[in-house]
Design an enzyme around this catalytic site. Structure first.
Site, PDB file in Angstrom:
ATOM      1  N   CYS A 134       0.831  -1.201   0.000  1.00  0.00           N
ATOM      2  CA  CYS A 134       0.000   0.000   0.000  1.00  0.00           C
ATOM      3  C   CYS A 134       0.873   1.261   0.000  1.00  0.00           C
ATOM      4  O   CYS A 134       1.591   1.534  -0.950  1.00  0.00           O
ATOM      5  CB  CYS A 134      -0.952  -0.055   1.185  1.00  0.00           C
ATOM      6  N   ASP A 180     -10.434  -3.096  -5.827  1.00  0.00           N
ATOM      7  CA  ASP A 180      -9.460  -2.108  -5.361  1.00  0.00           C
ATOM      8  C   ASP A 180      -9.800  -0.738  -5.928  1.00  0.00           C
ATOM      9  O   ASP A 180      -9.720  -0.514  -7.137  1.00  0.00           O
ATOM     10  CB  ASP A 180      -8.046  -2.518  -5.787  1.00  0.00           C
ATOM     11  N   HIS A 212      -8.292  -4.515  -1.614  1.00  0.00           N
ATOM     12  CA  HIS A 212      -7.071  -3.784  -1.282  1.00  0.00           C
ATOM     13  C   HIS A 212      -6.654  -4.102   0.156  1.00  0.00           C
ATOM     14  O   HIS A 212      -7.469  -4.061   1.073  1.00  0.00           O
ATOM     15  CB  HIS A 212      -7.335  -2.280  -1.419  1.00  0.00           C
TER      16      HIS A 212
END
Length: 244
Positions: A134, A180, A212
């Site tokens: 991330c 996502d 995600h």
């Protein structure tokens, strides 16, 4: 941009069970989680963590898993002891934009540079693989160049610009989630085109039915998530074993 800025999905997730085996030490005064392998292979993995920083059980456990594969693994504090406060965020009392402004390349890059220098010149590792989840994926990409990282793997990246991705000079593997809002299908296709044009070794694996954050903070009680999390880790290890 090759991926969009971090959002609420970046702080959702499940705490994984287990007891970290490593220790918190210092690299140039930077608190760093060290996971040391029983049988070192001479290479290191530098995990660029997410918005929770290195004092987070999930990332420590995955560092231990990489160490079990023979890699000295480090997770430095890229956030100057200032991770996202989940309770404040969920309560609407946390300004993510303002937080991101405190943790941009001007503050993160010098820490990454110091850690890479320590691994290369003090610990004398033969190569360094970067892992980014991330938020951390942006800084893996920024350092995937000559005399910095030698190879990299990123999962569900956020905040990566097309210019940053276009500037890499080393092999890159990406684990993408089907669901996502940050590394969207369109951004994934854009990244694929950039990487193909670079003529570097690359890989993009898409994991269906997961969101995600799955590779680090997924709910492992869900069969599909457990499968994707395990395969994404194997993707990273296989990539490193081949390219380091």
């Amino acid at each position: 941009m090759a991926s969009l800025p971090p959002g609420e999905c970046c702080i959702r997730g499940i705490k994984h069970e287990g007891t970290p085996k490593g220790s918190i030490e210092k690299i140039a005064k930077i608190p760093t989680y060290f996971a040391r392998p029983a049988k070192p292979n001479g290479s290191a993995i530098f995990i660029f963590g997410d918005v929770f920083g290195p004092i987070y059980q999930n990332v420590q456990l995955i560092a231990d898993d990489f160490a079990a594969q023979g890699y000295l693994t480090v997770v430095p504090d890229l956030l100057h002891g200032d991770p996202v406060n989940v309770d404040l965020f969920l309560g609407g009392k946390f300004d993510l934009g303002e937080w991101l402004g405190r943790h941009d390349p001007t503050t993160v890059d010098p820490i990454a540079d110091a850690v890479i220098d320590h691994l290369k010149n003090s610990l004398k590792v033969k190569s360094i693989a970067g892992v980014g989840y991330c938020f951390g994926a942006k800084y893996v990409v920024r350092h995937l160049k000559e005399n910095q990282l030698d190879v990299a793997y990123i999962a569900h990246p956020s905040f990566v610009t097309s210019e940053e991705l276009s500037a890499i000079t080393k092999p890159l593997s990406i684990a993408a989630s089907e669901i996502d809002a940050i590394f969207t299908k369109e951004k994934r296709f854009e990244s694929e085109k950039i990487l193909a044009d670079l003529k570097l070794p690359y890989q993009i694996n898409l994991y269906g039915g997961v969101e995600h954050g799955f590779a680090l903070r997924g709910d492992l009680s869900i069969k599909e998530v457990k499968f994707a999390t395990d395969r994404a880790f194997e993707q990273a290890v296989t990539w490193f074993n081949y390219w380091v």
